[in-house]
Design a protein around this motif. Structure first.
Motif, PDB file in Angstrom:
ATOM      1  N   LEU A   1       0.815  -1.211   0.000  1.00  0.00           N
ATOM      2  CA  LEU A   1       0.000   0.000   0.000  1.00  0.00           C
ATOM      3  C   LEU A   1       0.850   1.264   0.000  1.00  0.00           C
ATOM      4  O   LEU A   1       0.322   2.366  -0.026  1.00  0.00           O
ATOM      5  N   THR A   2       2.172   1.097   0.082  1.00  0.00           N
ATOM      6  CA  THR A   2       3.016   2.293   0.062  1.00  0.00           C
ATOM      7  C   THR A   2       3.430   2.575  -1.380  1.00  0.00           C
ATOM      8  O   THR A   2       3.214   1.766  -2.271  1.00  0.00           O
ATOM      9  N   ASP A   3       4.039   3.732  -1.546  1.00  0.00           N
ATOM     10  CA  ASP A   3       4.584   4.103  -2.846  1.00  0.00           C
ATOM     11  C   ASP A   3       5.533   2.984  -3.312  1.00  0.00           C
ATOM     12  O   ASP A   3       6.444   2.611  -2.585  1.00  0.00           O
ATOM     13  N   PRO A   4       5.331   2.452  -4.524  1.00  0.00           N
ATOM     14  CA  PRO A   4       6.180   1.330  -4.968  1.00  0.00           C
ATOM     15  C   PRO A   4       7.669   1.679  -5.005  1.00  0.00           C
ATOM     16  O   PRO A   4       8.508   0.793  -4.968  1.00  0.00           O
ATOM     17  N   ARG A   5       7.994   2.960  -5.070  1.00  0.00           N
ATOM     18  CA  ARG A   5       9.411   3.335  -5.120  1.00  0.00           C
ATOM     19  C   ARG A   5      10.069   3.302  -3.756  1.00  0.00           C
ATOM     20  O   ARG A   5      11.286   3.378  -3.636  1.00  0.00           O
ATOM     21  N   LEU A   6       9.238   3.222  -2.688  1.00  0.00           N
ATOM     22  CA  LEU A   6       9.783   3.238  -1.336  1.00  0.00           C
ATOM     23  C   LEU A   6      10.214   1.812  -0.970  1.00  0.00           C
ATOM     24  O   LEU A   6       9.394   0.941  -0.703  1.00  0.00           O
ATOM     25  N   LEU A   7      11.527   1.584  -0.962  1.00  0.00           N
ATOM     26  CA  LEU A   7      12.040   0.240  -0.693  1.00  0.00           C
ATOM     27  C   LEU A   7      12.222   0.036   0.810  1.00  0.00           C
ATOM     28  O   LEU A   7      13.039   0.703   1.438  1.00  0.00           O
ATOM     29  N   THR A   8      11.405  -0.831   1.406  1.00  0.00           N
ATOM     30  CA  THR A   8      11.559  -1.153   2.827  1.00  0.00           C
ATOM     31  C   THR A   8      11.609  -2.673   2.969  1.00  0.00           C
ATOM     32  O   THR A   8      11.332  -3.398   2.030  1.00  0.00           O
ATOM     33  N   TRP A   9      11.948  -3.124   4.178  1.00  0.00           N
ATOM     34  CA  TRP A   9      11.971  -4.566   4.403  1.00  0.00           C
ATOM     35  C   TRP A   9      10.578  -5.158   4.209  1.00  0.00           C
ATOM     36  O   TRP A   9      10.422  -6.273   3.740  1.00  0.00           O
ATOM     37  N   GLY A  10       9.566  -4.393   4.588  1.00  0.00           N
ATOM     38  CA  GLY A  10       8.191  -4.869   4.412  1.00  0.00           C
ATOM     39  C   GLY A  10       7.861  -5.075   2.936  1.00  0.00           C
ATOM     40  O   GLY A  10       7.275  -6.087   2.553  1.00  0.00           O
ATOM     41  N   SER A  11       8.263  -4.112   2.094  1.00  0.00           N
ATOM     42  CA  SER A  11       7.935  -4.250   0.674  1.00  0.00           C
ATOM     43  C   SER A  11       8.759  -5.369   0.039  1.00  0.00           C
ATOM     44  O   SER A  11       8.318  -6.027  -0.902  1.00  0.00           O
ATOM     45  N   MET A  12       9.970  -5.632   0.566  1.00  0.00           N
ATOM     46  CA  MET A  12      10.756  -6.751   0.051  1.00  0.00           C
ATOM     47  C   MET A  12      10.070  -8.078   0.366  1.00  0.00           C
ATOM     48  O   MET A  12      10.106  -9.021  -0.422  1.00  0.00           O
ATOM     49  N   MET A  13       9.434  -8.124   1.548  1.00  0.00           N
ATOM     50  CA  MET A  13       8.711  -9.353   1.911  1.00  0.00           C
ATOM     51  C   MET A  13       7.517  -9.567   0.987  1.00  0.00           C
ATOM     52  O   MET A  13       7.155 -10.689   0.663  1.00  0.00           O
ATOM     53  N   GLN A  14       6.893  -8.443   0.598  1.00  0.00           N
ATOM     54  CA  GLN A  14       5.764  -8.589  -0.315  1.00  0.00           C
ATOM     55  C   GLN A  14       6.210  -9.197  -1.646  1.00  0.00           C
ATOM     56  O   GLN A  14       5.535 -10.054  -2.206  1.00  0.00           O
ATOM     57  N   ASP A  15       7.396  -8.776  -2.117  1.00  0.00           N
ATOM     58  CA  ASP A  15       7.929  -9.346  -3.355  1.00  0.00           C
ATOM     59  C   ASP A  15       8.117 -10.854  -3.231  1.00  0.00           C
ATOM     60  O   ASP A  15       7.944 -11.599  -4.195  1.00  0.00           O
ATOM     61  N   ALA A  16       8.493 -11.278  -2.020  1.00  0.00           N
ATOM     62  CA  ALA A  16       8.795 -12.701  -1.820  1.00  0.00           C
ATOM     63  C   ALA A  16       7.541 -13.565  -1.861  1.00  0.00           C
ATOM     64  O   ALA A  16       7.622 -14.771  -2.110  1.00  0.00           O
ATOM     65  N   MET A  17       6.373 -12.949  -1.604  1.00  0.00           N
ATOM     66  CA  MET A  17       5.150 -13.742  -1.493  1.00  0.00           C
ATOM     67  C   MET A  17       4.830 -14.544  -2.763  1.00  0.00           C
ATOM     68  O   MET A  17       4.271 -15.617  -2.698  1.00  0.00           O
ATOM     69  N   GLU A  18       5.198 -13.985  -3.921  1.00  0.00           N
ATOM     70  CA  GLU A  18       4.900 -14.697  -5.170  1.00  0.00           C
ATOM     71  C   GLU A  18       5.734 -15.962  -5.317  1.00  0.00           C
ATOM     72  O   GLU A  18       5.422 -16.829  -6.127  1.00  0.00           O
ATOM     73  N   HIS A  19       6.828 -16.046  -4.564  1.00  0.00           N
ATOM     74  CA  HIS A  19       7.760 -17.146  -4.800  1.00  0.00           C
ATOM     75  C   HIS A  19       7.757 -18.161  -3.665  1.00  0.00           C
ATOM     76  O   HIS A  19       8.722 -18.886  -3.481  1.00  0.00           O
ATOM     77  N   LEU A  20       6.658 -18.174  -2.872  1.00  0.00           N
ATOM     78  CA  LEU A  20       6.602 -19.097  -1.739  1.00  0.00           C
ATOM     79  C   LEU A  20       6.635 -20.551  -2.195  1.00  0.00           C
ATOM     80  O   LEU A  20       7.117 -21.420  -1.489  1.00  0.00           O
ATOM     81  N   TYR A  21       6.106 -20.812  -3.380  1.00  0.00           N
ATOM     82  CA  TYR A  21       6.021 -22.202  -3.836  1.00  0.00           C
ATOM     83  C   TYR A  21       7.272 -22.654  -4.583  1.00  0.00           C
ATOM     84  O   TYR A  21       7.339 -23.754  -5.083  1.00  0.00           O
ATOM     85  N   THR A  22       8.266 -21.781  -4.676  1.00  0.00           N
ATOM     86  CA  THR A  22       9.535 -22.207  -5.268  1.00  0.00           C
ATOM     87  C   THR A  22      10.596 -22.156  -4.175  1.00  0.00           C
ATOM     88  O   THR A  22      10.339 -21.706  -3.061  1.00  0.00           O
ATOM     89  N   ASP A  23      11.802 -22.582  -4.508  1.00  0.00           N
ATOM     90  CA  ASP A  23      12.873 -22.553  -3.508  1.00  0.00           C
ATOM     91  C   ASP A  23      13.307 -21.135  -3.172  1.00  0.00           C
ATOM     92  O   ASP A  23      13.999 -20.915  -2.184  1.00  0.00           O
ATOM     93  N   ALA A  24      12.913 -20.187  -4.003  1.00  0.00           N
ATOM     94  CA  ALA A  24      13.411 -18.824  -3.849  1.00  0.00           C
ATOM     95  C   ALA A  24      12.971 -18.170  -2.548  1.00  0.00           C
ATOM     96  O   ALA A  24      13.556 -17.176  -2.129  1.00  0.00           O
TER      97      ALA A  24
END
Lengths: 325, 294
Positions: free
Chosen positions: B230-253
Motif C-alpha cells: 500500500l506504500t509508494d512502490p518506489r519506497l524500498l523497505t523490508w516490508g515491501s521486500m517481503m511482499q515481493d517474496a510472497m509470489e515465490h513461496l512455492y519455489t525454492d526462492a
C-alpha cells in the motif's frame, strides 16, 4: 437500583456513537476531498475503458456522486440506515451481501483464537510470574520476546510455509475445499482443518501481549497478603493458579481486551490476506487492489461498527469488574 | 504511577528480564542510541556507495559469490536491497516515533497547562481516538494516496500519538505539582527555568521510554503497509521486500527472498525491545522517579 453494568453501558455508548458518526462522515467525505473521484479512477481502470458518456453519468449516480454534497450525504445516510451499503461493480453484488458472507469467517477466526491466546497467555504468564528468574521464566520470557518481535504477517507467512508448503499437512489457503462436502460432519471437519493455521498465526501474535500482562501482574500479586497467606496454608497447584492468580487477572485481561481489540482486527486482516481466507480482511484487501471504493467504504464502516460494539460491551463489563475489586 | 507502565505495548512489564545484559553502565542512554545513529549514518553512506538496485537478466539466482543473498524475480540483488532498505525502514520508524511523541507532548502540555476545561477536551479527543479502529482508517487512506516516506510518517503519527498522552499527562502533572517546582517558582524562577531544570530532567526517562515504544509500533505498522503493497512502490523497505517474496513461496526462492528481510525486521524489533527493557530497568530508573509511590 440500576445495576452498575447498565450505567457503564450507557456512559460508554455516547462516545462510541459519536465516533461511529464521525467515521461515517470521514468515509463519506474522504473520497470527495482527495484528488481523483472514484468514477474517474474507475473509468481509467481496464475494467471499463470504453464507457459512453451517458453510461458514465449513470455510473456516477450509482456511485452516489450525483448532485450536491449535502444531497449526497443525505442520500448516503438514509441508505446506510436501511442497511444499503451500495453495489460493488467488480463483484457484481450488493456490498451488504458480500459482507454478510465474509464477516462470519472473520469472527470464526477471532472466536477460535481468543480462548487460545487468553488461556496460553494467562497460564504461561502466571507460571513465569510466580517465580521470576527461575528456569521456566527465563525460557518462556525469552521465547515470547522473540515471538513478540515477529510481525503478524511474518508469523503467518512462516506458518504457511512450514505447514502448508514445505510439509503440507494442512491446507495452505481458503476456508473450505474447492468443492465442499455434502456431509455436514465432513464439512465441519474441513472448515476446522482450514482454520488451524490462520487461528494459530493470530494467537501467536496476540499471546505475547497477554503473557507479559499476566507475568507482570503475577509478580505483583505474589507479594499480596492473600496470596502469601494462601501459599502458607498449603494451597498450590491448579487451585492456586486458577482461583487465586487467575481470578485476580480477569478484570485486567478484560480491560486489555477492549484496548487491544483494534489490534486484533488489524492482525486478522493480515492473517486473512496471507492465507487467502475469505473473511473481511481478504475482502478489504481485494477491494483496495480492485479500486472498489464502494466496497471498501462499506467494509470499513461495518468493521468499525463491529469493533466499536465489541469494545463497548467488553469495556462495560471490565469497568464493572474492576469496580467490584 | 509506576514508571514501568510507560513501557507497555507488547513488551510491557518484563520487569528486569533482560536487565543483566543491558543494565551495565547506562547501556541505552549512551551506548545503544549512539551506536544506532552511527550505524544508520553508515547505512546511508554505504547504501549510496553500493551499486544501484537495478534489474538484471539473472532472475531468481540463488545465493552465490556474485549475489550474496541471491536475486529476486526481476533480477535485483537481494543483499543490495536489504542494505538499501535498512536506513529507510529504520529512519522511517525513528521519524514517525518522533513526530508522534512531539504531538503527544504538545497535547499533554496543553492539557496540563490549559486548565480543567482544556484538559477535559484533550482527554475526550484521546478517548475518541482510542476507540477508532485506526487500522481501517489507515487502510482507507493508504489505498487512496499510496503514501511515500512523508505520507507514511504523517499517517502513522496522526493515528499513533494519542496512546502516549495517557502516559505523559499524569507524569507531567505530577512533576508540575512537586515541591521543588513550587519552591523554585517562589524563589522567582521563570517558567522556562523550571521546565529546563526541574520538569524536563524528571520526565526525560518517560519520554525516552515512550519514544522507544513508538519506534517499535511505527516499524511494525510501516512494515505492514509495505507488506500489503500500500506504500509508494518506489519506497524500498523490508516490508515491501517481503511482499515481493510472497509470489515465490512455492519455489525454492522463498529461502533467500523472504528470510533476509523478515529476519532483519525481527532483529530490529527485538533489539528495540531489549534496549527499552534495559533502559526501563537501569538508566531511566536511577533518579527519584524509581521510588515515587504516587
Amino acid at each position: 437500583m440500576v445495576p452498575p453494568i447498565l450505567i457503564n453501558l450507557l456512559s460508554g455508548l455516547s462516545v462510541r456513537l459519536l465516533v461511529f458518526f464521525l467515521l461515517v462522515l470521514l468515509v463519506f467525505f474522504l473520497p470527495r476531498l482527495l484528488p481523483g473521484d472514484p468514477v474517474a479512477i474507475f473509468l481509467s481502470s481496464d475494467l471499463s475503458r470504453d464507457l459512453s458518456g451517458s453510461e458514465a453519468v449513470e455510473l456516477r449516480s450509482q456511485f452516489g456522486l450525483a448532485g450536491g454534497w449535502l444531497q449526497q450525504l443525505g442520500e448516503y445516510l438514509s441508505n446506510l440506515i436501511v442497511g444499503d451499503l451500495g453495489y460493488s461493480v467488480p463483484h457484481a453484488a450488493p456490498v451488504s451481501q458480500l459482507l454478510k458472507t465474509a464477516i462470519p469467517w472473520t469472527l470464526l477466526l477471532i472466536a477460535c483464537a481468543a480462548p487460545l491466546f487468553l488461556i496460553a497467555g494467562a497460564a504461561g504468564g502466571i507460571e513465569a510470574g510466580k517465580a521470576p528468574g527461575a528456569l521456566f521464566d527465563r525460557v518462556a520470557t525469552g521465547t515470547v520476546t522473540v515471538i513478540a518481535s515477529i510481525p503478524p504477517f511474518t508469523a503467518a507467512v512462516l506458518l504457511l510455509l512450514a505447514f502448508g508448503i514445505l510439509w503440507p499437512v494442512l491446507p495452505a489457503g481458503g476456508a473450505e475445499p474447492l468443492f465442499p462436502s455434502d456431509n455436514p460432519l465432513q464439512r465441519d471437519f474441513d472448515v476446522a482443518r482450514h482454520a488451524v493455521l490462520p487461528v494459530l498465526a493470530l494467537s501467536l501474535h496476540e499471546v505475547s501481549r497477554f503473557y507479559f500482562l499476566a507475568r507482570g501482574e503475577a509478580i505483583t500479586l505474589s507479594q499480596r497478603p492473600f496470596i502469601i497467606n494462601a501459599c502458607g496454608r498449603g494451597i498450590k497447584g491448579w487451585r492456586l493458579r486458577a482461583a487465586y492468580y487467575g481470578r485476580s487477572l480477569f478484570p485486567v485481561f478484560l480491560a486489555r481486551m477492549s484496548d487491544s481489540l483494534t489490534g486484533l482486527f488489524g492482525a486478522v486482516l493480515f492473517v486473512e490476506i496471507v492465507f487467502s481466507y475469505p473473511g473481511t480482511g481478504h475482502l478489504i484487501y481485494n477491494a483496495i487492489l480492485d479500486r472498489d471504493y464502494v466496497l471498501l467504504q462499506g467494509a470499513v464502516i461495518v468493521m468499525a461498527g463491529l469493533v466499536l460494539l465489541l469494545n463497548w460491551i467488553i469495556d462495560a463489563v471490565a469497568t464493572s469488574l474492576a469496580r467490584r475489586g | 504511577m509506576q514508571w514501568q507502565q510507560v513501557w507497555r505495548g507488547e513488551g510491557e512489564l518484563m520487569l528486569g528480564y533482560w536487565s543483566p545484559i543491558t543494565q551495565s553502565a547506562g547501556f541505552v542512554s549512551k551506548g545503544a542510541l549512539a551506536a544506532s545513529v552511527i550505524l544508520m549514518m553508515a547505512g546511508f553512506t554505504l547504501s549510496e556507495s553500493l551499486p544501484a538496485y537495478k534489474t538484471s537478466p539473472d532472475v531468481l539466482h540463488p545465493p552465490s559469490a556474485e549475489y550474496w543473498l541471491g536475486t529476486n524475480g526481476i533480477g535485483q540483488d537481494v543483499f543490495i536491497g536489504l542494505v538499501r532498505a535498512a536506513p529507510v525502514t529504520i529512519f522511517l520508524a525513528l521519524v514517525t516515533a518522533t513526530a508522534a511523541l512531539v504531538l503527544a507532548l504538545a497535547a499533554s502540555s496543553l492539557a496540563a497547562f490549559g486548565g480543567p476545561a482544556v484538559r477535559g477536551a484533550v482527554l475526550r479527543v484521546v478517548d475518541v481516538l482510542q476507540v477508532i479502529p485506526s487500522i481501517l482508517l489507515l487502510l482507507l487512506l493508504a489505498a487512496w494516496i499510496q503514501p511515500g516516506f512523508l505520507g507514511l510518517v504523517v499517517l502513522l503519527a496522526l493515528t499513533g500519538w494519542h496512546e502516549d498522552v495517557r502516559v505523559a499527562l499524569p507524569i507531567l502533572l505530577r512533576e508540575l505539582t512537586r515541591e521543588n517546582v513550587h519552591f523554585a517558582r517562589r524563589m522567582g524562577a521563570s517558567r522556562t527555568y523550571c521546565l529546563r531544570h526541574h520538569i524536563l530532567p524528571a520526565i526525560w526517562p518517560a519520554i525516552v521510554g515512550l519514544f522507544l515504544q513508538n519506534v517499535r509500533q511505527a516499524a511494525l505498522k510501516s512494515a505492514g503497509f509495505g507488506f500489503l503493497g500500500l506504500t509508494d512502490p518506489r519506497l524500498l523497505t523490508w516490508g515491501s521486500m517481503m511482499q515481493d517474496a510472497m509470489e515465490h513461496l512455492y519455489t525454492d526462492a522463498w529461502a533467500w527472498l523472504l528470510l533476509p528481510p523478515a529476519g532483519a525486521l525481527s532483529l530490529f524489533l527485538i533489539g528495540i525491545l531489549i534496549i527499552g527493557e534495559g533502559y526501563s530497568q537501569s538508566g531511566g530508573l536511577t533518579g527519584k522517579e524509581q521510588y515515587d509511590p504516587g
